[in-house]
Design a protein around this motif. Sequence first.
Motif, PDB file in Angstrom:
ATOM      1  N   SER B 270       0.789  -1.239  -0.153  1.00 55.74           N
ATOM      2  CA  SER B 270       0.013   0.008   0.081  1.00 55.74           C
ATOM      3  C   SER B 270       0.999   1.381   0.054  1.00 55.74           C
ATOM      4  N   GLN B 271       2.103   1.352   0.788  1.00 56.45           N
ATOM      5  CA  GLN B 271       2.627   2.337   1.028  1.00 56.45           C
ATOM      6  C   GLN B 271       3.573   2.645  -0.440  1.00 56.45           C
ATOM      7  N   TYR B 272       3.887   1.615  -0.925  1.00 61.14           N
ATOM      8  CA  TYR B 272       4.594   1.678  -2.215  1.00 61.14           C
ATOM      9  C   TYR B 272       3.480   2.169  -3.153  1.00 61.14           C
ATOM     10  N   MET B 273       2.390   1.281  -3.598  1.00 58.59           N
ATOM     11  CA  MET B 273       1.523   1.782  -4.346  1.00 58.59           C
ATOM     12  C   MET B 273       1.019   3.099  -4.550  1.00 58.59           C
ATOM     13  N   LEU B 274       0.675   3.380  -3.151  1.00 57.45           N
ATOM     14  CA  LEU B 274       0.027   4.852  -3.032  1.00 57.45           C
ATOM     15  C   LEU B 274       1.014   6.049  -3.633  1.00 57.45           C
ATOM     16  N   MET B 275       2.157   5.912  -3.306  1.00 59.07           N
ATOM     17  CA  MET B 275       3.351   6.875  -3.764  1.00 59.07           C
ATOM     18  C   MET B 275       3.422   6.734  -5.138  1.00 59.07           C
ATOM     19  N   TYR B 276       3.641   5.602  -5.669  1.00 57.12           N
ATOM     20  CA  TYR B 276       3.686   5.392  -7.225  1.00 57.12           C
ATOM     21  C   TYR B 276       2.733   6.099  -7.900  1.00 57.12           C
ATOM     22  N   HIS B 277       1.448   5.713  -7.344  1.00 59.49           N
ATOM     23  CA  HIS B 277       0.230   6.358  -7.907  1.00 59.49           C
ATOM     24  C   HIS B 277       0.113   7.754  -7.904  1.00 59.49           C
ATOM     25  N   ALA B 278       0.578   8.485  -6.952  1.00 57.53           N
ATOM     26  CA  ALA B 278       0.383   9.906  -6.634  1.00 57.53           C
ATOM     27  C   ALA B 278       1.222  10.440  -7.475  1.00 57.53           C
ATOM     28  N   ASN B 279       2.601   9.717  -7.461  1.00 60.96           N
ATOM     29  CA  ASN B 279       3.537  10.429  -8.192  1.00 60.96           C
ATOM     30  C   ASN B 279       4.174  11.742  -7.862  1.00 60.96           C
TER      31      ASN B 279
END
Lengths: 176, 410
Positions: B270-279
Motif C-alpha cells: 500500500s505504501q509503495y503503490m499509493l506513492m507510485y500512484h500519486a507520483n
Amino acid sequence: MKRLVLAEFAEPEPLVEAARKLRESGREGLDAYSPYPIHGIDEALQLPRSKVPLVALIAGLAGATGGYVLQWWTNAIDYEINVANRPPHAWPTNIPVTFESGVLVCVLTIFFGSLFYFFGLPRTYHPVFEAEAFRSASLDKFWISAELREGEEPGDLERALRELGAGRVTHVKEED
Amino acid sequence: MNEERISLDELPRWEGSRTALMACTVAGAAGLALTAIGYLFDARRTMLSYLVAFLYFLGLTLGMLALNMAKYAARARWHIVIRRAIEAVHAPLPALAVLFIPIALAARKIYVWIDPPAGLDKEVLHNIEHKHGYLNFPGFVWRSVVYFAVWLLISELLFRHSVAQDEDGSPRWTASNRRWGSVGLPLVAIAATFAAFDWVMSLNPTWYSTLFGVYFLTGSFVAGLSLLVLILTFVRGPGVVGSLVKKPHFHNVGKLLLAFVCFWGYIAFSQYMLMYHANLPEEVPWFLVRTHGSWRPFAFLLAFGRFILPFLALLSRDLKLRPRALSVVAAWLLFMHLIDLIWLVFPSAQMRDFGMKWSPASLGLHWTLITAFVGVGGVWAACALWRLQGKYLVPVGDPYLEDSLRYVQP
C-alpha cells in the motif's frame, strides 16, 4: 431405489464410534447428520479431503488473471490514456483490482458451487425425510444412516446399531 | 495424554546457564568494542549499522511486548504456557534504553536535519527549517526519553507482575496486567510509531509516509513471532517445559505469523503503490533510490522473500503443525527483517540527495553491520538470560495455566 437404516444417538461420541465400527465391518453408504460439526467424524467415515480449497484456488487465480488482463488490455492496449505520466501498463496500480476480482470470483464460486454442487441444492427430497423422527437431527440429536444391500433385511443392522448405543432405530425406503 | 502430563509442582526453577550468559556477554562486549573501532574510521556508516542493529532488537522486543499486551487485553488463555517465552523477549528492554545512548550522542552523524550542511539545496534547507518545530535535537532527545518511559513502564509491570504471580499464585496480578495491557496497547503503539518517525524516517527529512510507523511495527511483530517460534522449537522435546508446549500452541503462533506476513505485504505494498500512484515529486525519490541500481535486488528480495514465499509456505496447515518446518520459515523471516531494516536505513545514508532529487545509490554497506548486530544482540540476549535466571520457565502461578495445558484446536 435406496433403502436406509437410520439410527439416532443422544451424544456425538457414540455416533463417531458407531460410524467407525460400521465402516470397519465393511458397511458402505454411511452418512452422519448432526446439528453442528463433530470432531473426528471425517476420519471415522473416511470422507475424502474436501475439494473446496482446490476449487477456491482455481477460481481465485482465474478471477485475478481476469482482473489483471482486463486492466492491462483496456489501459495499455485498447485505449491508452496518459494518467499522471505513468506508463500505460503501470502494474502496481493494477494490483488492488486484481486482488479484489480474485477474491470476488473465488467467493462467489465457492458459495454457489457449494450450494448447487457440493450440497446438491435445490434438493426437494431425500429418503431420510421418510422418517418423521429425523427432524431431531437439526435440533439436538445425532443420526447415522447406512445403506442396505440388495435384498438384505434391516433386522441385523438395526440390532447392531442398538448395541452400538443408538436410541431410536428405523429404516426407510426411497420413494420412486 | 494424561501419562505424559507433568505435575506442575515438579516444575523446577531455571537455574540459568552460566555458559550461555557468558557467551552472550562476551559476544556483546566484543561486538560493541569492534563497532567502536569502526566508528573511528567511518563514523556515519558505523552509526547507521548500529542503528540497524538497535532497531532490529528493539523491534523484536516491542513486537513481543505488543503480543503480551494483546493477550492480556483479549483475556486469552491458550498462550499462558508459552507466556514466559514471550516475556523473555521483551524483558531486555532496559538494556536497549542504555544502548540508545550512543545513537543520541552521535545523532549528528546520521540525521542531516540536526546540523544541515550549507551545501544542500535551498529548497531542502527551507524544508528542514520549516520542520524545525518538530525536527530539532532537544525534541528528538526528550521524545526518545518519553518513548522509553512508556515502553519500560508497561514492559516492566507486565514482567514483574507475572513473575510475582509465580510466588503467590494470586489472580490479582492477572487482573492488574489485563488493565495495564489494555491501557498499554495504544500507548506503546503510538510511542513506537513516533519512534519510527524520529529514528528512521527522519534519516531523509524531506520524505514522509503516515504509514511508516505501522510498517516498522508490523515488520517487527513478524520478526518477534518468528523468534518465538524458534524459542519454542528449541525448548520443545523431552524437557519439563518442552513437553508442555503442544502442537496446538505451535499451530496458533503459525497462524498469527501467516496473518501478519499477509498484513506486512498489504501495508508495504500500500505504501509503495499509493506513492507510485500519486507520483508526487517529494515522495517518489525515496522509493526510486530503493528500487533502482544496487538496491533493486533488495526490493525484489523483500517482495518475494518477505511476503510471497512465506505466505505460500505458511498457507499449508501441515507446515504450521510441524515445529521444525515452521522454524525454517521463521528463521528466514528473521533474516528478511534484517534485510528490510538495511533497505530502510542505508540508502538514506548518502546525505546527498534530498527533496526532489535522486540518483542511484551505492550499497555502502559496512563491516560494522556484523559487529553491531552481534554486539547489540549479545547484550540484549545476555540481559534476557540474566532476567530469567531463577525464574520458572512456565508461569506456574497463573490461574489459567491448566486451561492452556488442556488447549486443543477449537
